[in-house]
Design a protein around this motif. Structure first.
Motif, mmCIF file in Angstrom:
data_model
loop_
_atom_site.group_PDB
_atom_site.id
_atom_site.type_symbol
_atom_site.label_atom_id
_atom_site.label_comp_id
_atom_site.label_asym_id
_atom_site.label_seq_id
_atom_site.Cartn_x
_atom_site.Cartn_y
_atom_site.Cartn_z
ATOM 1 N N ARG A 21 19.775 28.345 24.773
ATOM 2 C CA ARG A 21 19.344 28.153 23.128
ATOM 3 C C ARG A 21 19.242 28.795 22.257
ATOM 4 N NH1 ARG A 21 13.469 28.617 26.425
ATOM 5 N NH2 ARG A 21 12.715 27.638 23.665
ATOM 6 N N VAL A 22 19.585 28.124 21.099
ATOM 7 C CA VAL A 22 18.908 28.486 19.610
ATOM 8 C C VAL A 22 17.663 29.209 19.004
ATOM 9 C CG1 VAL A 22 20.185 29.342 17.066
ATOM 10 C CG2 VAL A 22 21.759 29.557 19.453
ATOM 11 N N VAL A 23 16.886 29.039 19.275
ATOM 12 C CA VAL A 23 15.589 29.500 18.274
ATOM 13 C C VAL A 23 15.687 30.193 17.197
ATOM 14 C CG1 VAL A 23 13.078 30.345 18.535
ATOM 15 C CG2 VAL A 23 14.519 29.394 20.690
ATOM 16 N N LEU A 24 15.088 29.201 16.305
ATOM 17 C CA LEU A 24 14.996 28.912 14.614
ATOM 18 C C LEU A 24 13.694 29.141 14.193
ATOM 19 C CD1 LEU A 24 17.773 26.142 14.784
ATOM 20 C CD2 LEU A 24 18.559 28.423 14.340
ATOM 21 N N CYS A 25 13.959 30.809 13.709
ATOM 22 C CA CYS A 25 12.686 31.337 13.407
ATOM 23 C C CYS A 25 12.174 31.848 11.876
ATOM 24 C CB CYS A 25 12.101 32.218 14.309
ATOM 25 S SG CYS A 25 12.486 32.138 15.865
ATOM 26 N N ALA A 26 10.869 31.776 11.814
ATOM 27 C CA ALA A 26 11.075 31.932 10.260
ATOM 28 C C ALA A 26 9.468 32.987 9.851
ATOM 29 C CB ALA A 26 10.260 30.837 9.176
ATOM 30 N N SER A 27 9.387 33.761 9.034
ATOM 31 C CA SER A 27 7.936 34.954 9.312
ATOM 32 C C SER A 27 8.142 34.626 7.884
ATOM 33 C CB SER A 27 8.882 36.138 9.296
ATOM 34 O OG SER A 27 9.950 37.031 8.995
ATOM 35 N N ALA A 28 6.903 34.646 7.496
ATOM 36 C CA ALA A 28 6.315 34.882 6.234
ATOM 37 C C ALA A 28 5.345 36.337 5.661
ATOM 38 C CB ALA A 28 5.117 34.401 6.076
ATOM 39 N N ASP A 29 6.663 36.986 4.767
ATOM 40 C CA ASP A 29 6.283 38.165 4.324
ATOM 41 C C ASP A 29 5.169 38.183 3.221
ATOM 42 O OD1 ASP A 29 6.121 41.460 3.945
ATOM 43 O OD2 ASP A 29 7.993 40.913 2.592
ATOM 44 N N GLY A 30 3.945 39.334 3.165
ATOM 45 C CA GLY A 30 2.871 39.263 1.935
ATOM 46 C C GLY A 30 2.129 38.027 2.651
ATOM 47 N N GLY A 31 1.394 37.447 3.546
ATOM 48 C CA GLY A 31 1.130 35.422 3.648
ATOM 49 C C GLY A 31 1.338 35.700 4.339
ATOM 50 N N THR A 32 0.024 33.783 4.590
ATOM 51 C CA THR A 32 0.651 32.779 5.955
ATOM 52 C C THR A 32 1.533 32.184 5.519
ATOM 53 O OG1 THR A 32 -1.877 32.228 5.170
ATOM 54 C CG2 THR A 32 -1.272 33.620 6.122
ATOM 55 N N PHE A 33 1.705 31.442 6.155
ATOM 56 C CA PHE A 33 2.569 29.847 5.915
ATOM 57 C C PHE A 33 1.427 29.091 5.457
ATOM 58 C CE2 PHE A 33 5.411 31.750 8.846
ATOM 59 C CZ PHE A 33 6.974 31.555 8.320
ATOM 60 N N GLY A 34 0.266 29.040 5.952
ATOM 61 C CA GLY A 34 -0.774 27.994 4.998
ATOM 62 C C GLY A 34 -0.355 28.115 3.902
ATOM 63 N N GLN A 35 0.071 29.709 2.454
ATOM 64 C CA GLN A 35 0.355 29.373 1.492
ATOM 65 C C GLN A 35 1.559 29.392 0.565
ATOM 66 O OE1 GLN A 35 -0.412 33.310 2.327
ATOM 67 N NE2 GLN A 35 -1.256 33.832 -0.109
ATOM 68 N N VAL A 36 2.764 27.933 1.771
ATOM 69 C CA VAL A 36 3.757 27.885 1.316
ATOM 70 C C VAL A 36 3.436 26.380 1.086
ATOM 71 C CG1 VAL A 36 6.071 28.136 2.309
ATOM 72 C CG2 VAL A 36 4.728 29.930 2.792
ATOM 73 N N PRO A 37 4.454 25.707 0.166
ATOM 74 C CA PRO A 37 4.059 24.523 -0.790
ATOM 75 C C PRO A 37 4.806 23.779 0.139
ATOM 76 C CG PRO A 37 4.402 26.087 -2.411
ATOM 77 C CD PRO A 37 4.122 27.048 -1.288
ATOM 78 N N GLY A 38 5.681 23.114 0.656
ATOM 79 C CA GLY A 38 6.851 21.797 0.706
ATOM 80 C C GLY A 38 8.101 23.299 1.871
ATOM 81 N N LEU A 39 7.165 23.304 3.192
ATOM 82 C CA LEU A 39 8.016 24.039 3.965
ATOM 83 C C LEU A 39 8.554 23.063 4.238
ATOM 84 C CD1 LEU A 39 8.228 26.417 5.019
ATOM 85 C CD2 LEU A 39 6.350 25.780 6.414
ATOM 86 N N VAL A 40 9.645 22.782 4.939
ATOM 87 C CA VAL A 40 10.560 22.251 5.626
ATOM 88 C C VAL A 40 11.652 22.663 5.884
ATOM 89 C CG1 VAL A 40 12.349 21.323 3.230
ATOM 90 C CG2 VAL A 40 11.550 19.499 5.178
ATOM 91 N N LEU A 41 11.938 21.583 6.678
ATOM 92 C CA LEU A 41 13.393 22.983 7.732
ATOM 93 C C LEU A 41 14.100 21.661 7.702
ATOM 94 C CD1 LEU A 41 13.765 24.681 11.424
ATOM 95 C CD2 LEU A 41 15.251 22.577 11.065
ATOM 96 N N ARG A 42 15.101 21.687 7.334
ATOM 97 C CA ARG A 42 16.423 21.028 7.052
ATOM 98 C C ARG A 42 17.674 21.326 8.328
ATOM 99 N NH1 ARG A 42 19.138 21.672 1.808
ATOM 100 N NH2 ARG A 42 20.186 18.713 2.115
ATOM 101 N N LEU A 43 18.095 20.394 8.495
ATOM 102 C CA LEU A 43 19.777 20.651 9.792
ATOM 103 C C LEU A 43 20.818 19.642 8.883
ATOM 104 C CD1 LEU A 43 20.558 21.647 12.462
ATOM 105 C CD2 LEU A 43 20.357 19.693 12.965
ATOM 106 N N LEU A 44 21.570 20.710 8.704
ATOM 107 C CA LEU A 44 23.097 20.310 7.802
ATOM 108 C C LEU A 44 24.653 20.388 8.641
ATOM 109 C CD1 LEU A 44 22.244 22.433 4.501
ATOM 110 C CD2 LEU A 44 21.259 20.094 5.097
ATOM 111 N N ASP A 45 25.343 19.765 8.590
ATOM 112 C CA ASP A 45 26.843 19.829 9.108
ATOM 113 C C ASP A 45 27.328 20.872 8.008
ATOM 114 O OD1 ASP A 45 29.462 19.497 9.232
ATOM 115 O OD2 ASP A 45 29.095 17.632 9.858
ATOM 116 N N ALA A 46 27.799 21.512 8.714
ATOM 117 C CA ALA A 46 28.054 22.668 7.956
ATOM 118 C C ALA A 46 29.669 22.382 7.141
ATOM 119 C CB ALA A 46 28.643 24.054 8.515
#
Length: 480
Positions: A95-120
């Motif tokens: 498995r390749v787990v795709l993660c994220a971290s918020a520096d200086g706050g929480t993800f609740g403060q991040v509008p429009g958060l979306v993960l997109r899977l693209l053909d490279a």
């Protein structure tokens, strides 16, 4: 494959050989910065070592299968991207787990958060996952995983209030700094000392030109190449002094066996501090190696000093190792990188002489430290040859860059002795003896499964077998 809007827990097949996972959001006042990362997990759901964590301070996996491409921004939009070459993912990785971290706050403060899977290859959007969050400071957006020989993508959307450290710990990444421990003194090469634990450190001092080594004449009646009395030796603890004395004799014997009695040299030590080395540091193996190499420096250079570097993603010069300060040097400087690398900012409470191992990172970039050592030798010429003792546990992947550096170094008065510490994949280092097109062979290599079990006489014989041959060849070629 057509684009699909995904809900939490849903999955879809992935046919593209190379994909990009893009984390996008709308930046603005009060919105924390977002960093994407990836974890490569085995069937057990754990990393194999800290090198399986790909993030901004370790942007490329050693297999080249996963790369953190970095951020891009436009008015009202920002994104951070990880690229995965699915066909290059090692069989052990499920498995390749795709993660994220918020520096200086929480993800609740991040509008429009979306993960997109693209053909490279085409840039086509294969899937998108709109995510909702609250107090989380780290997030698993999704994962690529194998199923019956095929790759699939799953939308996960799991948050962690404990931040990236809590997320990484769950998957086997070493995060916390261990409590301080006083290093033990080894009783023998087979029972190594336990060094001080990893401590973050200050930038290294500016390079100090070394004192040119001068051969010391042996006492009347002594065998040529007999052990020299070394500056600072008398200040060592009794047990360490006894070990040093015996080891110097064994180094002298090895030099005589190879026709190099009485040779003097400047000795430089290079220590791998990549993530996969953590076990060897924590078990005291590296501390024992340094003590054993101190005997080589003491016999070849009567000043009893070694210049020293550590390296992983980046090289860092350590303070010179002076023999009389060996116990304290081991305590302060025999350290591996901490996964606290992702905690930005400088750690407090450090000795001014220490290197901040978070700046060093945990990836393998041997060519960078080779270039820095070469630059030091050019800037600080010595009247004697230089012997570089370079220790690594493998994972070498910058083969072209390493080969270029070592080929260019052929005309320099330096012999590079590489020692593999039992992992695997030493790449060009173990093939260098067979590479044509060099006036002299300026590189030696050997690997051992467990260096702590190799007796001193055998270790020194292997370590010093090619150096005298190079001295003769380099002298004949006018390099020395």
């Amino acid at each position: 494959m057509t684009a699909s809007s995904m809900s939490k827990g849903s999955n879809l097949p992935v046919d593209s050989p190379v994909v990009r996972v893009e984390l996008a959001w709308a930046p603005g006042p009060g919105v924390p910065d977002i960093d994407a990362s990836a974890l490569l997990l085995t069937e057990a759901g754990r990393v194999r070592d800290d090198g399986d964590f790909v993030f901004y301070n370790q942007p490329r996996h050693s297999s080249d299968a996963v790369t953190h491409l970095g951020k891009r921004s436009a008015p009202g939009a920002a994104a951070d991207t990880v690229e995965v070459h699915l066909q290059s993912v090692e069989p052990a990785v499920e498995r390749v787990v795709l993660c994220a971290s918020a520096d200086g706050g929480t993800f609740g403060q991040v509008p429009g958060l979306v993960l997109r899977l693209l053909d490279a290859g085409t840039g086509a959007e294969l899937a998108r996952f709109d995510m909702d969050a609250g107090t989380e400071t780290a997030f698993i957006g999704g994962e690529l995983y194998r199923r019956q020989g095929k790759w699939k993508f799953r939308a996960v959307g799991q948050g962690y209030a404990s931040g990236l450290a809590g997320l990484a710990t769950d998957f086997g990444i070493t995060v916390d700094d261990p409590a301080p421990v006083t290093p033990a003194v080894p009783a023998s090469p087979a029972s190594p000392a336990v060094p001080a634990p990893p401590v973050t450190a200050a930038p290294p001092p500016p390079p100090v030109p070394p004192t040119a080594p001068v051969a010391t004449a042996p006492p009347a009646g002594a065998h040529p190449g007999a052990p020299r009395l070394t500056k600072g030796e008398e200040r060592l603890p009794v047990d360490m002094r006894k070990r040093l004395s015996l080891r110097k004799e064994q180094v002298a014997v090895s030099l005589r066996k190879h026709g190099a009695a009485g040779v003097t040299a400047r000795v430089i030590l290079v220590l791998d501090a990549s993530g996969s080395m953590s076990f060897l540091y924590s078990k005291g193996v590296v501390a024992d190696v340094v003590e054993r190499m101190a005997a080589v420096a003491a016999q070849l250079d009567d000043d009893g000093e070694m210049q020293a570097w550590t390296f992983a993603s980046n090289p860092a010069r350590l303070p010179d190792l002076r023999l009389g300060e060996l116990p304290e040097w081991l305590r302060l400087h025999v350290r591996v990188g901490e996964m606290g690398l992702f905690r930005r900012g400088r750690k407090k409470g450090l000795d001014p002489s220490q290197v901040d191992m978070r700046d060093v990172g945990i990836q393998n970039e041997e060519q960078k430290v080779i270039a820095e050592v070469r630059a030091f030798v050019r800037a600080n010429p010595a009247s004697v040859p230089t012997l570089v003792l370079f220790f690594s546990d493998g994972g070498v992947y910058r083969n072209k860059e390493i080969e270029r550096e070592l080929r260019e170094a052929v005309e320099e008065p330096v012999f590079w002795q590489f020692v593999g510490l039992g992992r695997s994949n030493y790449g060009v280092l173990e093939r260098f003896d067979t590479l044509p097109g060099r006036r002299v062979d300026n590189v030696g290599f050997f690997a051992v499964d467990d260096i702590g079990t190799v007796p001193d006489p055998e270790l020194y014989d292997r370590l010093l077998s090619e150096f005298p041959l190079w001295i003769r060849a380099a002298g004949a070629a006018g390099i020395l």
